[in-house]
Design a protein around this motif. Structure first.
Motif: not given
Ligand code: PLP
Length: 239
Positions: A1-8, A55-62, A89-96
């Motif tokens: 998973m992405m962690t704060p400080g890590q460069q994507p 997606v990972e960045v988004a979820v890591a950022a809440g 990390q918690g379920a993602v909810r997808v909106h179309f």
């Protein structure tokens, strides 16, 4: 998973913002919301133009509500969404949220938690057939601009009632503000959408984007759809 400080990584889609940058921008959006209301307003992160890495960045950022415009882009992000969802990390909810063709509905079933851009009867029928009991928003074109998606305000009540008859759960309305005219033009449009929702007994109003979120929230948005103000400028789409 992405962690704060890590460069994507840099991807074929262009660079992805860092988690830290998105955390800071999210805080800024929350400040902008708090400046106009005490209500809690959901932030849907609109990821069009980005690859699966967002997606990972988004979820890591809440940010766990993701807005998708294109069936094909959602296809490419589906695996990342599934992985994040099963990682605890918690379920993602997808909106179309994009303009939706009936023939794409089938490919979206099981990948979309709410269809936010439903604007005609044929779409209601196809969603009811492929995804019985699905949760939806009805998109309304409250500006009258011809190229905007959304049903005419006068078609709204029959469409909501048809969707309910077909067993869909109509949570509310979605609308896009006027293209021109700034906050002065947007205010009355958003107020009208809120009034239409209230008349129909609908709770949710998805309205407001990076530029006009304060106006939308001040007029009763329950969720805002944010791209640029969350991730930075969109990468050029490949192709
Ligand atoms: C792109 C898009 C957004 C987000 O736009 P930003 O200006 O980047 O915040 C919101 N809603 C819809 C329907 C969109 O297509």
């Amino acid at each position: 998973m992405m962690t704060p400080g890590q460069q994507p990584p840099t991807t074929p889609y262009g660079s992805v913002p860092s988690v830290d940058a998105v955390v800071a921008r999210r805080a800024n959006i929350e400040r902008r919301i708090a400046a106009v209301t005490d209500r809690s307003v959901r932030i849907v992160g609109v990821t069009k133009g980005f690859g699966p890495e967002i997606v990972e960045v988004a979820v890591a950022a809440g940010i766990t509500e993701i807005g998708e415009n294109y069936a094909q882009e959602l296809q490419s992000k589906h695996e990342a969404i599934r992985r994040v969802g099963s990682s605890g990390q918690g379920a993602v909810r997808v909106h179309f949220i994009g303009q939706l063709q009936s023939n794409k509905v089938r490919s979206l079933v099981g990948r979309v938690d709410r269809f936010d851009s439903v604007d005609r009867e044929s779409l209601v029928l196809e969603i009811a057939r492929r995804a019985p009991g699905a949760h939806i928003l009805i998109q309304v074109n409250a500006t009258g601009e011809p190229h905007k998606g959304g049903c005419a305000p006068s078609d709204l009540a029959p469409l909501v009632s048809r969707a309910r008859t077909e067993g869909l759960i109509v949570e509310g309305l979605m609308a896009v503000g006027p293209t021109h005219g700034g906050p002065d033009a947007a205010g009355p449009v958003f107020a009208r959408v809120r009034a239409l929702a209230d008349d129909l007994g609908l709770e949710e109003c998805s309205m407001g984007m990076s530029e006009d979120l304060e106006v939308a929230v001040a007029h009763g948005a329950t969720e805002v759809r944010i791209g640029t103000a969350l991730w930075g400028a969109r990468p050029i789409r490949p192709g």
